[in-house]
Design a protein around this motif. Structure first.
Motif, PDB file in Angstrom:
ATOM      1  N   PHE A   8      10.647 -25.412  -5.827  1.00 45.98           N
ATOM      2  CA  PHE A   8      10.681 -26.846  -5.569  1.00 45.98           C
ATOM      3  C   PHE A   8       9.264 -27.410  -5.607  1.00 45.98           C
ATOM      4  O   PHE A   8       8.274 -26.668  -5.536  1.00 45.98           O
ATOM      5  N   HIS A   9       9.184 -28.719  -5.682  1.00 41.40           N
ATOM      6  CA  HIS A   9       7.873 -29.369  -5.782  1.00 41.40           C
ATOM      7  C   HIS A   9       7.051 -29.239  -4.503  1.00 41.40           C
ATOM      8  O   HIS A   9       5.835 -29.472  -4.528  1.00 41.40           O
ATOM      9  N   ASP A  10       7.676 -28.843  -3.390  1.00 45.31           N
ATOM     10  CA  ASP A  10       6.912 -28.601  -2.165  1.00 45.31           C
ATOM     11  C   ASP A  10       6.410 -27.167  -2.074  1.00 45.31           C
ATOM     12  O   ASP A  10       5.826 -26.752  -1.065  1.00 45.31           O
ATOM     13  N   GLY A  11       6.643 -26.383  -3.150  1.00 50.45           N
ATOM     14  CA  GLY A  11       6.145 -25.022  -3.204  1.00 50.45           C
ATOM     15  C   GLY A  11       7.111 -23.965  -2.717  1.00 50.45           C
ATOM     16  O   GLY A  11       6.844 -22.768  -2.872  1.00 50.45           O
ATOM     17  N   THR A  12       8.227 -24.369  -2.141  1.00 52.79           N
ATOM     18  CA  THR A  12       9.204 -23.385  -1.660  1.00 52.79           C
ATOM     19  C   THR A  12      10.090 -22.907  -2.806  1.00 52.79           C
ATOM     20  O   THR A  12      10.272 -23.598  -3.813  1.00 52.79           O
ATOM     21  N   PRO A  64      42.189 -22.098 -11.555  1.00 49.31           N
ATOM     22  CA  PRO A  64      41.183 -22.166 -12.621  1.00 49.31           C
ATOM     23  C   PRO A  64      40.744 -23.609 -12.864  1.00 49.31           C
ATOM     24  O   PRO A  64      41.537 -24.547 -12.734  1.00 49.31           O
ATOM     25  N   CYS A  65      39.482 -23.786 -13.226  1.00 50.07           N
ATOM     26  CA  CYS A  65      38.916 -25.127 -13.436  1.00 50.07           C
ATOM     27  C   CYS A  65      37.962 -25.070 -14.621  1.00 50.07           C
ATOM     28  O   CYS A  65      36.791 -24.735 -14.475  1.00 50.07           O
ATOM     29  N   ALA A  66      38.485 -25.413 -15.802  1.00 54.57           N
ATOM     30  CA  ALA A  66      37.670 -25.334 -17.015  1.00 54.57           C
ATOM     31  C   ALA A  66      36.527 -26.331 -17.002  1.00 54.57           C
ATOM     32  O   ALA A  66      35.519 -26.135 -17.687  1.00 54.57           O
ATOM     33  N   THR A  67      36.663 -27.416 -16.241  1.00 57.83           N
ATOM     34  CA  THR A  67      35.613 -28.434 -16.207  1.00 57.83           C
ATOM     35  C   THR A  67      34.527 -28.142 -15.178  1.00 57.83           C
ATOM     36  O   THR A  67      33.583 -28.921 -15.046  1.00 57.83           O
ATOM     37  N   LEU A  68      34.617 -27.024 -14.444  1.00 57.68           N
ATOM     38  CA  LEU A  68      33.616 -26.742 -13.420  1.00 57.68           C
ATOM     39  C   LEU A  68      32.189 -26.744 -13.973  1.00 57.68           C
ATOM     40  O   LEU A  68      31.294 -27.343 -13.356  1.00 57.68           O
ATOM     41  N   PRO A  69      31.899 -26.097 -15.123  1.00 53.90           N
ATOM     42  CA  PRO A  69      30.525 -26.152 -15.632  1.00 53.90           C
ATOM     43  C   PRO A  69      30.034 -27.577 -15.870  1.00 53.90           C
ATOM     44  O   PRO A  69      28.863 -27.892 -15.605  1.00 53.90           O
ATOM     45  N   ALA A  70      30.925 -28.456 -16.357  1.00 57.54           N
ATOM     46  CA  ALA A  70      30.528 -29.851 -16.583  1.00 57.54           C
ATOM     47  C   ALA A  70      30.269 -30.568 -15.271  1.00 57.54           C
ATOM     48  O   ALA A  70      29.325 -31.365 -15.144  1.00 57.54           O
ATOM     49  N   LEU A  71      31.089 -30.313 -14.259  1.00 52.68           N
ATOM     50  CA  LEU A  71      30.874 -30.925 -12.951  1.00 52.68           C
ATOM     51  C   LEU A  71      29.552 -30.466 -12.351  1.00 52.68           C
ATOM     52  O   LEU A  71      28.846 -31.248 -11.700  1.00 52.68           O
ATOM     53  N   LEU A  72      29.197 -29.209 -12.584  1.00 53.60           N
ATOM     54  CA  LEU A  72      27.944 -28.670 -12.048  1.00 53.60           C
ATOM     55  C   LEU A  72      26.718 -29.151 -12.828  1.00 53.60           C
ATOM     56  O   LEU A  72      25.584 -28.868 -12.428  1.00 53.60           O
ATOM     57  N   ALA A  73      26.942 -29.850 -13.925  1.00 53.63           N
ATOM     58  CA  ALA A  73      25.838 -30.443 -14.687  1.00 53.63           C
ATOM     59  C   ALA A  73      25.696 -31.934 -14.410  1.00 53.63           C
ATOM     60  O   ALA A  73      24.763 -32.566 -14.895  1.00 53.63           O
ATOM     61  N   HIS A  74      26.612 -32.506 -13.640  1.00 54.92           N
ATOM     62  CA  HIS A  74      26.591 -33.944 -13.382  1.00 54.92           C
ATOM     63  C   HIS A  74      25.440 -34.310 -12.449  1.00 54.92           C
ATOM     64  O   HIS A  74      24.997 -33.508 -11.626  1.00 54.92           O
ATOM     65  N   SER A  75      24.978 -35.554 -12.574  1.00 55.37           N
ATOM     66  CA  SER A  75      23.810 -35.984 -11.799  1.00 55.37           C
ATOM     67  C   SER A  75      24.051 -36.009 -10.295  1.00 55.37           C
ATOM     68  O   SER A  75      23.100 -35.944  -9.511  1.00 55.37           O
ATOM     69  N   SER A  76      25.309 -36.084  -9.854  1.00 56.63           N
ATOM     70  CA  SER A  76      25.573 -36.065  -8.413  1.00 56.63           C
ATOM     71  C   SER A  76      25.447 -34.667  -7.823  1.00 56.63           C
ATOM     72  O   SER A  76      25.439 -34.511  -6.593  1.00 56.63           O
ATOM     73  N   THR A  77      25.340 -33.629  -8.680  1.00 57.98           N
ATOM     74  CA  THR A  77      25.233 -32.257  -8.191  1.00 57.98           C
ATOM     75  C   THR A  77      23.817 -31.695  -8.327  1.00 57.98           C
ATOM     76  O   THR A  77      23.618 -30.487  -8.201  1.00 57.98           O
ATOM     77  N   VAL A  78      22.837 -32.565  -8.576  1.00 62.02           N
ATOM     78  CA  VAL A  78      21.452 -32.094  -8.669  1.00 62.02           C
ATOM     79  C   VAL A  78      21.027 -31.470  -7.340  1.00 62.02           C
ATOM     80  O   VAL A  78      21.552 -31.793  -6.277  1.00 62.02           O
ATOM     81  N   VAL A  79      20.058 -30.572  -7.429  1.00 61.64           N
ATOM     82  CA  VAL A  79      19.674 -29.751  -6.278  1.00 61.64           C
ATOM     83  C   VAL A  79      18.376 -30.274  -5.665  1.00 61.64           C
ATOM     84  O   VAL A  79      17.364 -30.436  -6.353  1.00 61.64           O
ATOM     85  N   LEU A  80      18.421 -30.530  -4.366  1.00 61.53           N
ATOM     86  CA  LEU A  80      17.267 -30.990  -3.602  1.00 61.53           C
ATOM     87  C   LEU A  80      16.725 -29.869  -2.727  1.00 61.53           C
ATOM     88  O   LEU A  80      17.477 -29.005  -2.254  1.00 61.53           O
ATOM     89  N   ALA A  81      15.419 -29.909  -2.464  1.00 57.76           N
ATOM     90  CA  ALA A  81      14.801 -28.963  -1.535  1.00 57.76           C
ATOM     91  C   ALA A  81      15.270 -29.266  -0.117  1.00 57.76           C
ATOM     92  O   ALA A  81      15.560 -30.418   0.222  1.00 57.76           O
ATOM     93  N   PRO A  82      15.335 -28.256   0.735  1.00 58.61           N
ATOM     94  CA  PRO A  82      15.689 -28.519   2.144  1.00 58.61           C
ATOM     95  C   PRO A  82      14.786 -29.560   2.799  1.00 58.61           C
ATOM     96  O   PRO A  82      15.234 -30.322   3.662  1.00 58.61           O
ATOM     97  N   SER A  83      13.525 -29.636   2.377  1.00 56.01           N
ATOM     98  CA  SER A  83      12.595 -30.593   2.983  1.00 56.01           C
ATOM     99  C   SER A  83      12.923 -32.038   2.633  1.00 56.01           C
ATOM    100  O   SER A  83      12.361 -32.967   3.239  1.00 56.01           O
ATOM    101  N   ALA A  84      13.824 -32.249   1.687  1.00 61.31           N
ATOM    102  CA  ALA A  84      14.199 -33.612   1.296  1.00 61.31           C
ATOM    103  C   ALA A  84      15.232 -34.216   2.230  1.00 61.31           C
ATOM    104  O   ALA A  84      15.504 -35.418   2.177  1.00 61.31           O
ATOM    105  N   ILE A 106      12.703 -37.346  -2.282  1.00 64.87           N
ATOM    106  CA  ILE A 106      13.177 -36.687  -3.495  1.00 64.87           C
ATOM    107  C   ILE A 106      12.222 -35.539  -3.797  1.00 64.87           C
ATOM    108  O   ILE A 106      11.077 -35.759  -4.208  1.00 64.87           O
ATOM    109  N   VAL A 107      12.682 -34.328  -3.514  1.00 63.61           N
ATOM    110  CA  VAL A 107      11.903 -33.120  -3.790  1.00 63.61           C
ATOM    111  C   VAL A 107      12.775 -32.223  -4.651  1.00 63.61           C
ATOM    112  O   VAL A 107      13.755 -31.637  -4.177  1.00 63.61           O
ATOM    113  N   GLY A 108      12.437 -32.150  -5.931  1.00 66.91           N
ATOM    114  CA  GLY A 108      13.243 -31.384  -6.869  1.00 66.91           C
ATOM    115  C   GLY A 108      12.512 -30.183  -7.405  1.00 66.91           C
ATOM    116  O   GLY A 108      11.552 -29.686  -6.784  1.00 66.91           O
ATOM    117  N   SER A 109      12.941 -29.722  -8.587  1.00 63.51           N
ATOM    118  CA  SER A 109      12.371 -28.506  -9.172  1.00 63.51           C
ATOM    119  C   SER A 109      12.076 -28.661 -10.655  1.00 63.51           C
ATOM    120  O   SER A 109      11.738 -27.684 -11.322  1.00 63.51           O
TER     121      SER A 109
END
Length: 503
Positions: free
Chosen positions: A87-91, A135-155, A165-168
Motif C-alpha cells: 500500500f502507499h503507506d508502506g504496509t 456457481p457464479c460465472a460473473t464472480l471475476p467480473a464483480l471482483l474487477a468492479h470499482s466498488s471492490t477496490v482494495v483499501l489499506a487498513p489505515s484508510a 484513500i490509501v491504495g496500492s
C-alpha cells in the motif's frame, strides 16, 4: 470537507515542480470516499486496484491477485496475491486487508452483494479464499468492479468509515479537494514498472463546452466527454487530436412500465417507433452508425444479435398501436376513452453533454405523434431517486453495460426480479430472470450460454422495458504533449501509467 468535518487534503508528493503534470478534465465530481461512490474515479487514475482486472473484452486478468483457481464444482475460489504488493503507506497488501475491503463491497450499492458468497477469509498472508453457495460465472467480473477496490487498513477508521484513500496502484493521491480536484503522483511503493508520467491532476468541469475550450487553450492534456460540435471543431486544431472508442454503453430511454399507459407494451413500442434514431445519430451525434438497432452494440459482441429485426421509425405503425391501446388523436394530443390526456415527463442530465439535446429531439418527435412530453434537466442522481420513490415516468440516460466487465452481471442488476435504478422499472419477466440466473452458473463460451444470451436480448427487444436510442462512443481531446494514449472501452482506467511525453 465531507460531512463530519473530515479534511481530505493529503500530504504533498515529493515530486519536482519542474516535472510536467498531465492535466485531465472531465464531468465527474468527487462525491465522497467510499469506493461504491467514487471508486471508479480512483480506479481510473490507477490509485486503487481490484483483486482482478479485465481486458478490453471483459475477460479476467490478474490484478492484486497474481493467480487464482476454482474448484471443479465452482464453489471454492482461491486467489494468490502479488508477493511484493504494498500500500502507499508502506504496509504490505495482505489477505486480511483484501477480505476487509471485499466485505465492505458486499453492502449495497456495492455489486459484490450479487454474488452468492457464503464465506470470505484469509488462508495465509497472501491467499484469499471465497466460498459460494452456488456457481457464479460473473464472480471475476464483480471482483474487477470499482466498488471492490482494495483499501489499506489505515484508510478506514474504527467504525469502518473510509477516511482516506490509501491504495496500492502506480499512483498515490497528493491532493484531494472534493468535489472538483484530484492530484496524483507516482507511488514509490508500487511493485510494477515505474510510469513515465510522474504527476497528473484532475479537474471536474461540468460544461462540455468549457472542457473543449480548456483543451483548445492548452489548459488540458486530456479533455473527456466532449459534445459532438466541440470535437468536430477540435479536430481542426493542429495541437490537438481526437481519440475515440466505441463503448458497450447505450443511450436508453428508461420507462416506468408500472405506470398506467406505459404498462402496455403496445404504448412502449409506439414510443420506440416514433424515434428517428438515424436522424438523431447523424444530426446530433454526427455518427449515423451509432443509431441503435437493438440494446447492445457490436462492442458487446456476445450480446449483440444480428438476426434481430432492427428497431426503426414507423409513425403509421406507432399510431395504429396507440389506437389499439385505446389512445385517440385529438387536436390537443392523445386522449384515452375517458378523455384523459397522455402527458409524460422525461428526466435527463447534462453530465453526458448529448443527453439534453437528444431529449429535445425526442420531445419533438413524440409531439408529432400527439404525445405531450415535458423535458426536465436535473442531476444524474434524480433518476435512481425517481426509481426508488416511484415518481419517475421517463428518463434519458447513457447506460454503461460494461461497468461490470461481464455484461451478464449488469443485465442481472437491471432486469432481475426487482428491476434496477438504471434498468427496468415496474417490469419483470420470469424468462429473463431465469436465463440470467442460469447464465451466472455456466461457463461463458458454451452453446447453452450463447442461446440464453440470445433469449434475453430478444425478450428485451420485444418488450422494451428500456428503449435503445443510440450506441455510444467516447471522444477525448488529446494534446500533442502526450503520446501512447489508449482509451479503455470499459472506462475502467485512463491508462496514464502507459503514456509518455512527446519531447
Amino acid at each position: 470537507m465531507l460531512a463530519g468535518g473530515h479534511a481530505l487534503r493529503h500530504a504533498p508528493a515529493h515530486a519536482h515542480e519542474a516535472d510536467p503534470v498531465l492535466q485531465v478534465v472531465g464531468p465527474w465530481e468527487i462525491g465522497g470516499l467510499h469506493p461504491a461512490v467514487t471508486g471508479n474515479l480512483f480506479q481510473r487514475f490507477e490509485v486503487l486496484e481490484s483483486l482482478l482486472e479485465a481486458d478490453d473484452a471483459g475477460r479476467p486478468l490478474p490484478g492484486l491477485a497474481a493467480t487464482w483457481r476454482v474448484s471443479g464444482d465452482g464453489l471454492r475460489w482461491q486467489f494468490s496475491l502479488r508477493p511484493r504488493a504494498r500500500f502507499h503507506d508502506g504496509t504490505d497488501v495482505d489477505a486480511e486487508a483484501v477480505v476487509a475491503s471485499l466485505r465492505r463491497a458486499q453492502t449495497p450499492p456495492g455489486v459484490l452483494a450479487q454474488a452468492p458468497i457464503v464465506r470470505m477469509h484469509a488462508g495465509d498472508a497472501r491467499t484469499v479464499h471465497i466460498t459460494l453457495s452456488a456457481p457464479c460465472a460473473t464472480l471475476p467480473a464483480l471482483l474487477a468492479h470499482s466498488s471492490t477496490v482494495v483499501l489499506a487498513p489505515s484508510a478506514v477508521d474504527a467504525q469502518g468509515q473510509v477516511r482516506r484513500i490509501v491504495g496500492s496502484g502506480p499512483y498515490r493521491i497528493t491532493r484531494l479537494v472534493p468535489p472538483q480536484t484530484l492530484a496524483v503522483g507516482v507511488a514509490p511503493t508500487y511493485d510494477g514498472p515505474a510510469p513515465v508520467v510522474q504527476q497528473a491532476r484532475y479537474l471536474s468541469v461540468s460544461r462540455a463546452e468549457t472542457r473543449a475550450l480548456m483543451a483548445e487553450g492548452g489548459q488540458a492534456d486530456l479533455a473527456m466527454q466532449l459534445d459532438p460540435a466541440s470535437w468536430q471543431r477540435l479536430r481542426l486544431r493542429r495541437h490537438l487530436r481526437i481519440e475515440e472508442v466505441t463503448l458497450p454503453r447505450t443511450i436508453t430511454l428508461k420507462l416506468n412500465a408500472g405506470l398506467g399507459p406505459l404498462r402496455d407494451a403496445r404504448v412502449r413500442r409506439a414510443l420506440s417507433l416514433c424515434i428517428d434514431r438515424h436522424g438523431i445519430a447523424k444530426a446530433l451525434l454526427r455518427a449515423p452508425h451509432l443509431a441503435a438497432t437493438q440494446l447492445l452494440s457490436p462492442a458487446a459482441a456476445a450480446w449483440h444479435d444480428p438476426a434481430l429485426p432492427p428497431l426503426g421509425r414507423d409513425p403509421v405503425e406507432a399510431a395504429r398501436l396507440l389506437r389499439e391501446a385505446g389512445w385517440t388523436r385529438h387536436t390537443d394530443g392523445l386522449r384515452d376513452a375517458q378523455g384523459q390526456p397522455l402527458t409524460l415527463t422525461l428526466r435527463t442530465f447534462p453530465d453526458r453533454p448529448e443527453l439534453p439535446i437528444v431529449a429535445t429531439a425526442l420531445q419533438e418527435q413524440w409531439r408529432q405523434a400527439g404525445l405531450a412530453v415535458q423535458v426536465r434537466i436535473g442531476n444524474s442522481g434524480d433518476i435512481p431517486l425517481g426509481h426508488r420513490d416511484g415518481t419517475l415516468q421517463l428518463a434519458l440516460m447513457a447506460r454503461n453495460y460494461g461497468s461490470i466487465p461481464d455484461v451478464a452481471a449488469t443485465l442481472l442488476q437491471d432486469f432481475g426480479p426487482n428491476g434496477g435504478d438504471w434498468g427496468a422499472m415496474g417490469w419483470q419477466h420470469p424468462e429473463v430472470t431465469d436465463a440470467l440466473t442460469r447464465l451466472d452458473r455456466l461457463p461463458g463460451a458454451t452453446a447453452e450460454a450463447q442461446a440464453l444470451r440470445r433469449r434475453v436480448v430478444r425478450i428485451l427487444h420485444e418488450e422494451l422495458p428500456v428503449i435503445p436510442v443510440a450506441w455510444y462512443r467516447q471522444q477525448v481531446a488529446v494534446s500533442q504533449r502526450v503520446r501512447d494514449v489508449s482509451l479503455d472501452p470499459l472506462e475502467r482506467s485512463h491508462r496514464i501509467s502507459r503514456m509518455r511525453w512527446n519531447t
